[in-house]
Design an enzyme around this catalytic site. Structure first.
Site, PDB file in Angstrom:
ATOM      1  N   HIS A  58       0.840  -1.204   0.000  1.00  0.00           N
ATOM      2  CA  HIS A  58       0.000   0.000   0.000  1.00  0.00           C
ATOM      3  C   HIS A  58       0.871   1.248   0.000  1.00  0.00           C
ATOM      4  CE1 HIS A  58       0.746  -0.748   4.283  1.00  0.00           C
ATOM      5  NE2 HIS A  58       0.415   0.507   4.544  1.00  0.00           N
ATOM      6  N   HIS A 104       1.409   3.878   2.090  1.00  0.00           N
ATOM      7  CA  HIS A 104       2.010   4.539   3.244  1.00  0.00           C
ATOM      8  C   HIS A 104       3.538   4.528   3.133  1.00  0.00           C
ATOM      9  CE1 HIS A 104      -1.740   4.178   6.058  1.00  0.00           C
ATOM     10  NE2 HIS A 104      -1.744   5.282   5.349  1.00  0.00           N
ATOM     11  N   ASP A 150       5.939   4.108   5.207  1.00  0.00           N
ATOM     12  CA  ASP A 150       6.721   3.047   5.855  1.00  0.00           C
ATOM     13  C   ASP A 150       6.662   1.751   5.055  1.00  0.00           C
ATOM     14  OD1 ASP A 150       4.004   2.897   6.608  1.00  0.00           O
ATOM     15  OD2 ASP A 150       4.464   1.732   8.397  1.00  0.00           O
ATOM     16  N   HIS A 151       5.954   1.784   3.935  1.00  0.00           N
ATOM     17  CA  HIS A 151       5.889   0.606   3.054  1.00  0.00           C
ATOM     18  C   HIS A 151       6.368   0.896   1.634  1.00  0.00           C
ATOM     19  CE1 HIS A 151       3.526  -1.993   5.865  1.00  0.00           C
ATOM     20  NE2 HIS A 151       3.299  -0.806   6.391  1.00  0.00           N
ATOM     21  N   HIS A 201      -7.645  -1.450   5.557  1.00  0.00           N
ATOM     22  CA  HIS A 201      -6.579  -0.527   5.958  1.00  0.00           C
ATOM     23  C   HIS A 201      -6.678   0.823   5.247  1.00  0.00           C
ATOM     24  CE1 HIS A 201      -2.887   0.667   7.839  1.00  0.00           C
ATOM     25  NE2 HIS A 201      -2.294   0.885   6.679  1.00  0.00           N
ATOM     26  N   ASP A 239      -0.213  -4.149   5.989  1.00  0.00           N
ATOM     27  CA  ASP A 239      -1.122  -3.649   7.026  1.00  0.00           C
ATOM     28  C   ASP A 239      -2.551  -4.005   6.628  1.00  0.00           C
ATOM     29  OD1 ASP A 239       1.104  -2.603   8.199  1.00  0.00           O
ATOM     30  OD2 ASP A 239       0.698  -0.523   7.626  1.00  0.00           O
ATOM     31  N   GLU A 248       1.489  -8.341  10.176  1.00  0.00           N
ATOM     32  CA  GLU A 248       1.766  -7.160  10.991  1.00  0.00           C
ATOM     33  C   GLU A 248       1.255  -7.399  12.414  1.00  0.00           C
ATOM     34  OE1 GLU A 248      -0.548  -4.178  12.016  1.00  0.00           O
ATOM     35  OE2 GLU A 248      -1.962  -4.119  10.349  1.00  0.00           O
ATOM     36  N   HIS A 256       6.381  -5.602  12.068  1.00  0.00           N
ATOM     37  CA  HIS A 256       5.632  -4.340  12.154  1.00  0.00           C
ATOM     38  C   HIS A 256       4.961  -4.174  13.513  1.00  0.00           C
ATOM     39  CE1 HIS A 256       3.039  -1.024  10.871  1.00  0.00           C
ATOM     40  NE2 HIS A 256       3.623  -1.021   9.684  1.00  0.00           N
TER      41      HIS A 256
END
Length: 629
Positions: free
Chosen positions: A45, A47, A49-50, A134, A155, A180, A392
């Site tokens: 996805h 975000h 942090d990904h 999410h 996530d 996660e 995570h």
């Protein structure tokens, strides 16, 4: 997995401002060539942090292999990446890690995928995306190489919200689940109760003339809360303005309108009459409105008040007791948001020269799009993988969840630290052909004549009558460049075109005799008439002794052999028999040698018989017995 190396997500650590924000890519290849070291990259996805390190990895480190992500993720990730780049470079004056053009070049390398679309990465590896909830476009990734299969969740959210449904995945047979564990020990209460509480405190604040600051990230929770407030404002006929900070959120809402097919069923069903992202009461915010009189509600980024416009507004509104700051999500330690959540401070020091008086109301609610501990356990229980790896999350909470998974579900679980390797076994199935005779033999049902009765017989009874469940035993035949096959033992030699060979063991055993006269020397010519042979009498005596010891069928053949299964013995007339062990001539007794042979399958029986023969003494002194025999 099966010789393939997959990178799941390529994110950055938001707590670092130097190269530590990126993964340690040097650990991937041995040669320094990322393209040969990696089979593919899959992004779950948008975000940061990904996906935050992806442009750096492709445009700076030089990776140019396959990259996969869903259509919404490919549309929204560039917005997140460019917004981050602007904040870090143009506002904070940091050194540029990647440019806008490099973000665009990176996205050209991406292959977009749809949900449940099977992607054949190469001849061995295929992947498939499943809906993760999410945020818009978030996906769980199923990967399979040969018989080895796994799911990486990214996530996900097991609870539906207003604009997205709950995670959905097929019941798969998995060697590994990587999940996660953000909220590894948290169990959330009712979503509707949390929404009611949120609406109540916001309504009270604006009713009393105050301003409400909702720090949130532009994609995901902003849309969820806008839908919630817009619907409430419509029902309550409120005229207080709701604003969201201009720029990124406006673009994001445009994509949400375009990608309506990825949203919840309720929004898709209502789309024919109204697009849920066409907000009636929500409009863009102008900076001149910050100090304007009267109540209002403002969504401002970033969500943790770590800088940007949300911090700018917080400085202005925090000193007033009438105003409210409501924090709807998780805040990292060190941010203003985290300090507000840790207690009700009266003063916050931003740096040595700047401090903020905090007299406003502080309200915290969990509107996080991550699943809670119950959701994680539910997913693991549903998929029943052979192994689980937790990522995570925070180490102490992960350890608690790991213990629950192992004790309650009985599944091996790992929570590796950064840079720690974990190896788990995977299943492997060999496809084989089955020879027709073997299959026919295995398929024979043991039919039993059912009893005649007037009472009805249920299906279970019928199954017990006609089915005899047995283990099929055969030989797995594997030849070079040929398909493996199962054959029965009797068909093996025919299949191989080979002659049958047997392994026989032999031993010439001495047996003691008890006699009144000198021992008769048996010559081969004396066996021409078997009925008159004294050797036959010896065999009959030996047979009688063996029958008393062994519960087996013994017989004497026409060829003067005593048979006990494959064990055969006859009087040995060869003084130089190669199976005979030379003994001391002065042993002081009369004895005769018996040549014995047997198959390996009867080796235990044969050795017992030989041991007995060495100890027994055949009584030949009773002539009457010999005549009678």
């Amino acid at each position: 997995m099966g010789g393939k190396r997959i990178m799941f997500d390529c994110g950055m650590h938001m707590g670092h401002l130097d190269n530590l924000r990126y993964p340690d890519f040097s650990r991937i290849p041995e040669s320094g060539d990322f393209n040969s070291a990696l089979t593919c990259i899959v992004i779950t996805h948008f975000h940061l942090d990904h996906v935050g390190a992806l442009p750096y990895f492709t445009e700076v480190c030089g990776y140019s292999g396959p990259i996969y992500m869903t259509f919404p993720t490919k549309a929204l990730a560039p917005l997140m990446l460019e917004d981050y780049r602007k904040v870090m470079v143009e506002r904070r004056g940091e050194e540029e890690q990647f440019s806008y053009d490099q973000i665009m070049e990176c996205m050209k390398k991406v292959t977009p995928i749809d949900l449940k679309q099977v992607i054949q990465v190469d001849k061995d590896l295929h992947i498939c995306a499943y809906f993760a909830g999410h945020v818009l476009g978030a996906a769980m990734i199923y990967a399979k190489v040969g018989d080895s299969a796994m799911v990486y969740t990214g996530d996900y959210n097991m609870t539906p919200d207003r604009h997205l449904g709950a995670a959905q995945i097929d019941r798969l047979e998995l060697d590994l689940l990587i999940t996660e564990s953000t909220y590894a020990t948290t169990i959330r209460g009712s979503k509707y109760a949390r929404e009611r509480e949120f609406l109540k405190v916001v309504h009270k604040c604006v009713h009393d003339g105050g301003k409400v600051l909702i720090p949130t990230f532009a994609l995901g929770r902003a849309q969820e809360l806008c839908i919630l407030l817009d619907d409430y404002w419509e029902r309550m006929n409120l005229k207080v303005p709701i604003y969201f900070s201009a720029g990124l959120t406006i673009q994001a809402n445009m994509y949400y309108k375009m990608l309506i097919g990825w949203t919840s069923q309720k929004i898709k069903e209502a789309h024919g009459t109204r697009n849920a992202f066409d907000f009636k009461h929500v409009c863009p915010f102008d900076r001149s409105f910050v100090n304007a009189a009267g109540p209002c509600v403002l969504f401002a980024t970033p969500g943790m008040i770590s800088g940007g416009f949300s911090l700018e507004v917080f400085k202005q509104w925090a000193p007033s007791e009438k105003n409210l700051v409501t924090l709807p999500g998780y805040c990292v330690a060190g941010t203003v948001g985290h300090k507000l959540m840790s207690g009700k401070p009266t003063r916050i020091d931003l740096d040595k020269d700047t401090s903020i008086d905090v007299r406003c109301q502080i309200h915290q609610l969990s509107f996080s799009p991550h699943t809670d501990a119950k959701g994680i356990m539910d997913l693991i229980g549903f998929l029943s993988p052979k192994n689980v790896v937790l990522v995570h999350g925070e180490k102490p909470n992960m350890s608690i969840l790991k213990g629950r998974i192992q004790s309650e579900l009985g599944i091996p679980c790992f929570d590796p630290a950064n840079n720690e390797s974990v190896s788990v076994p995977s299943s492997q199935t060999i496809k084989v052909d089955i020879a027709k005779p073997f299959l026919t033999n295995c398929s024979n049902l043991n039919f039993i004549q059912p009893r005649v009765s007037d009472s009805p017989i249920d299906h279970k009874e019928i199954a017990e009558i006609v089915w005899d469940e047995r283990t099929a035993e055969g030989i797995l035949l594997m030849e070079k460049n040929k398909t493996a096959k199962f054959v029965s033992e009797s068909d093996l030699l025919t299949t191989l075109g080979a002659k049958e060979h047997t392994v026989q063991l032999a031993y010439c055993c001495a047996v003691k005799l008890k006699t009144n006269s000198a021992p008769k020397d048996f010559k081969s010519s004396e066996f021409e008439d078997p009925a008159a042979s004294p050797g036959r009498s010896l065999l009959e005596l030996l047979s009688r002794e063996l029958k008393s010891k062994f519960d087996c069928s013994l017989s004497i053949t026409d060829f003067d052999r005593l048979e006990l299964r494959s064990f055969q013995t006859r009087i040995c007339v060869n003084e130089c028999c190669c199976y005979r062990i030379k003994r001391d001539e002065n042993h002081g007794g009369t004895e005769r040698f018996f040549c014995c042979s047997w198959l390996l399958s009867d080796d235990v029986l044969a050795r017992k018989a030989l041991s007995f023969m060495k100890e027994v003494e055949l009584d030949m002194s009773n002539e009457a017995f010999l005549i009678e025999m």
